[in-house]
Design a protein around this motif. Structure first.
Motif, mmCIF file in Angstrom:
data_model
loop_
_atom_site.group_PDB
_atom_site.id
_atom_site.type_symbol
_atom_site.label_atom_id
_atom_site.label_comp_id
_atom_site.label_asym_id
_atom_site.label_seq_id
_atom_site.Cartn_x
_atom_site.Cartn_y
_atom_site.Cartn_z
ATOM 1 N N ASP A 180 0.815 -1.216 0.000
ATOM 2 C CA ASP A 180 0.000 0.000 0.000
ATOM 3 C C ASP A 180 0.851 1.270 0.000
ATOM 4 N N ALA A 181 2.092 1.161 -0.461
ATOM 5 C CA ALA A 181 2.969 2.336 -0.449
ATOM 6 C C ALA A 181 2.509 3.391 -1.434
ATOM 7 N N GLY A 182 1.902 2.955 -2.544
ATOM 8 C CA GLY A 182 1.473 3.927 -3.549
ATOM 9 C C GLY A 182 2.668 4.517 -4.285
ATOM 10 N N HIS A 183 2.448 5.690 -4.870
ATOM 11 C CA HIS A 183 3.518 6.353 -5.608
ATOM 12 C C HIS A 183 4.374 7.154 -4.637
ATOM 13 N N THR A 184 5.609 6.733 -4.458
ATOM 14 C CA THR A 184 6.515 7.404 -3.522
ATOM 15 C C THR A 184 7.886 7.582 -4.171
ATOM 16 N N VAL A 185 8.553 8.637 -3.751
ATOM 17 C CA VAL A 185 9.917 8.923 -4.182
ATOM 18 C C VAL A 185 10.730 9.280 -2.941
ATOM 19 N N ARG A 186 11.816 8.581 -2.710
ATOM 20 C CA ARG A 186 12.684 8.831 -1.563
ATOM 21 C C ARG A 186 14.027 9.339 -2.061
ATOM 22 N N LEU A 187 14.472 10.424 -1.468
ATOM 23 C CA LEU A 187 15.769 11.001 -1.791
ATOM 24 C C LEU A 187 16.454 11.366 -0.479
ATOM 25 N N LYS A 188 17.632 10.828 -0.255
ATOM 26 C CA LYS A 188 18.357 11.059 0.990
ATOM 27 C C LYS A 188 19.820 11.334 0.676
ATOM 28 N N GLU A 189 20.356 12.329 1.327
ATOM 29 C CA GLU A 189 21.761 12.699 1.160
ATOM 30 C C GLU A 189 22.453 12.617 2.515
ATOM 31 N N THR A 190 23.579 11.927 2.560
ATOM 32 C CA THR A 190 24.362 11.761 3.786
ATOM 33 C C THR A 190 25.762 12.302 3.552
ATOM 34 N N VAL A 191 26.196 13.183 4.445
ATOM 35 C CA VAL A 191 27.542 13.745 4.358
ATOM 36 C C VAL A 191 28.214 13.563 5.707
ATOM 37 N N GLY A 192 29.539 13.515 5.672
ATOM 38 C CA GLY A 192 30.283 13.324 6.901
ATOM 39 C C GLY A 192 31.738 13.676 6.713
ATOM 40 N N SER A 193 32.524 13.321 7.719
ATOM 41 C CA SER A 193 33.955 13.642 7.704
ATOM 42 C C SER A 193 34.692 12.765 6.705
ATOM 43 N N TYR A 194 35.929 13.166 6.423
ATOM 44 C CA TYR A 194 36.807 12.463 5.495
ATOM 45 C C TYR A 194 36.180 12.339 4.100
ATOM 46 N N ALA A 229 30.804 8.036 -1.963
ATOM 47 C CA ALA A 229 32.177 8.486 -2.185
ATOM 48 C C ALA A 229 32.770 8.893 -0.848
ATOM 49 N N GLN A 230 33.988 8.444 -0.582
ATOM 50 C CA GLN A 230 34.657 8.747 0.681
ATOM 51 C C GLN A 230 36.161 8.646 0.476
ATOM 52 N N ASP A 231 36.877 9.629 1.037
ATOM 53 C CA ASP A 231 38.340 9.611 0.959
ATOM 54 C C ASP A 231 38.943 8.669 1.984
ATOM 55 N N GLY A 232 38.305 8.527 3.159
ATOM 56 C CA GLY A 232 38.804 7.636 4.197
ATOM 57 C C GLY A 232 39.893 8.254 5.034
ATOM 58 N N GLN A 272 45.469 5.786 4.589
ATOM 59 C CA GLN A 272 46.072 5.988 3.286
ATOM 60 C C GLN A 272 45.572 4.928 2.304
ATOM 61 N N HIS A 273 45.348 5.323 1.082
ATOM 62 C CA HIS A 273 44.885 4.425 0.021
ATOM 63 C C HIS A 273 43.541 3.775 0.387
ATOM 64 N N SER A 274 42.662 4.525 1.027
ATOM 65 C CA SER A 274 41.346 3.990 1.406
ATOM 66 C C SER A 274 40.210 4.751 0.730
ATOM 67 N N GLU A 275 40.489 5.339 -0.414
ATOM 68 C CA GLU A 275 39.444 6.055 -1.149
ATOM 69 C C GLU A 275 38.411 5.067 -1.673
ATOM 70 N N THR A 276 37.137 5.424 -1.572
ATOM 71 C CA THR A 276 36.046 4.526 -1.933
ATOM 72 C C THR A 276 35.099 5.224 -2.891
ATOM 73 N N ARG A 277 34.725 4.495 -3.949
ATOM 74 C CA ARG A 277 33.687 4.916 -4.877
ATOM 75 C C ARG A 277 32.799 3.697 -5.115
ATOM 76 N N LEU A 278 31.555 3.775 -4.705
ATOM 77 C CA LEU A 278 30.685 2.604 -4.719
ATOM 78 C C LEU A 278 29.319 2.973 -5.266
ATOM 79 N N LEU A 279 28.925 2.295 -6.342
ATOM 80 C CA LEU A 279 27.612 2.481 -6.958
ATOM 81 C C LEU A 279 26.830 1.180 -6.842
ATOM 82 N N ARG A 280 25.653 1.248 -6.213
ATOM 83 C CA ARG A 280 24.806 0.063 -6.019
ATOM 84 C C ARG A 280 23.392 0.371 -6.486
ATOM 85 N N SER A 281 22.786 -0.584 -7.165
ATOM 86 C CA SER A 281 21.433 -0.403 -7.694
ATOM 87 C C SER A 281 20.694 -1.737 -7.619
#
Length: 254
Positions: A179-193, A219-222, A225-234
């Motif tokens: 019974d969710a109907g027509h819904t659109v969810r948009l969330k943005e999370t920001v933090g350190s590093y 996306a996160q620099d971490g 050292q050498h812990s940069e992350t780029r992750l796309l999930r669908s």
């Protein structure tokens, strides 16, 4: 007196007989007579009962726990790890390694704690799709905790129905309510590093059909050292009705 020629012939014949006797194979020894008597005795069957009742395969004893997340929890929790969404399930321990290359450490009643990376010995399902391979290793990096709406945990011997030597089953679902109907969810999370994570989920209203599509980019620099992350999930879940008691279900994730 016997002529000399006859004596020579007689001696020659005796020599041949003795020579043949020396090279003749020995006569086989006579086998002793068989005095054994074949007997066949039919014994009464012996029935061994381990328990006072029989447990059928169709109705085993389950030790299960479930948790359903509310819309407020989905919208307000950063959900960067399964540790944040699985709290409260008995027997389940999730430890975030804060390293996306290693993933979370997931144990059920202590099983799987020796895994240096990934998850071993536990069956994990996402929207009904098994994420555990034949060697017991589970692929969990495609799971985005931000979209997990319900969790089901099965412990004990009943979990072996889902795989050989299974220490437990963790089933995750991203399907929205009917019974969710027509819904659109948009969330943005920001933090350190340099942390930045964008979540998008669209659930259109298609009448008798159901469709939900979600995607996220992290996306996160971490701080290492050498812990940069780029992750796309669908992923997506869909149910298409073809009439009474008929339909097609298509599910995918990457």
């Amino acid at each position: 007196m016997m002529p000399s020629s006859m004596r020579v012939a007689l001696l020659y014949g005796v020599g041949l007989v003795l020579l043949a006797g020396c090279f003749a194979p020995p006569a086989p020894a006579q086998a002793p007579p068989d005095t054994s008597v074949a007997m066949q005795v039919e014994m009464a069957p012996v029935e061994v009962t381990a328990t006072p009742f029989r447990i059928a395969n169709e109705a085993p004893s389950f030790s299960a726990a479930t948790r359903t997340r509310t819309d407020q929890d989905l919208n307000s929790t950063p959900s960067l790890s399964l540790e944040q969404v699985s709290a409260g399930l008995p027997g389940l321990s999730v430890q975030s390694r804060t390293h996306f290359a290693l993933g979370d450490r997931i144990t059920i009643r202590g099983l799987g704690w020796r895994a240096q990376f990934g998850v071993r010995g536990i069956q994990i399902l996402l929207d009904g799709i098994p994420l555990t391979t034949a060697d017991g290793q589970s692929v969990v990096h495609i799971i985005d905790p931000s979209f997990v709406r319900s969790l089901e945990l099965i412990r004990g011997p009943a979990s072996t129905f889902w795989g050989n030597a299974s220490g437990g089953v963790l089933s995750l679902s991203t399907r929205p309510p009917q019974d969710a109907g027509h819904t659109v969810r948009l969330k943005e999370t920001v933090g350190s590093y340099g942390l930045s994570k964008t979540d998008v989920q669209v659930t259109p209203d298609l009448g008798p059909h159901q469709l939900s599509v979600y995607s996220s980019y992290l996306a996160q620099d971490g701080f290492r050292q050498h812990s940069e992350t780029r992750l796309l999930r669908s992923g997506f879940t869909s149910d298409f009705s073809l009439g009474d008691d008929r339909g097609v279900r298509v599910i995918g994730a990457l």
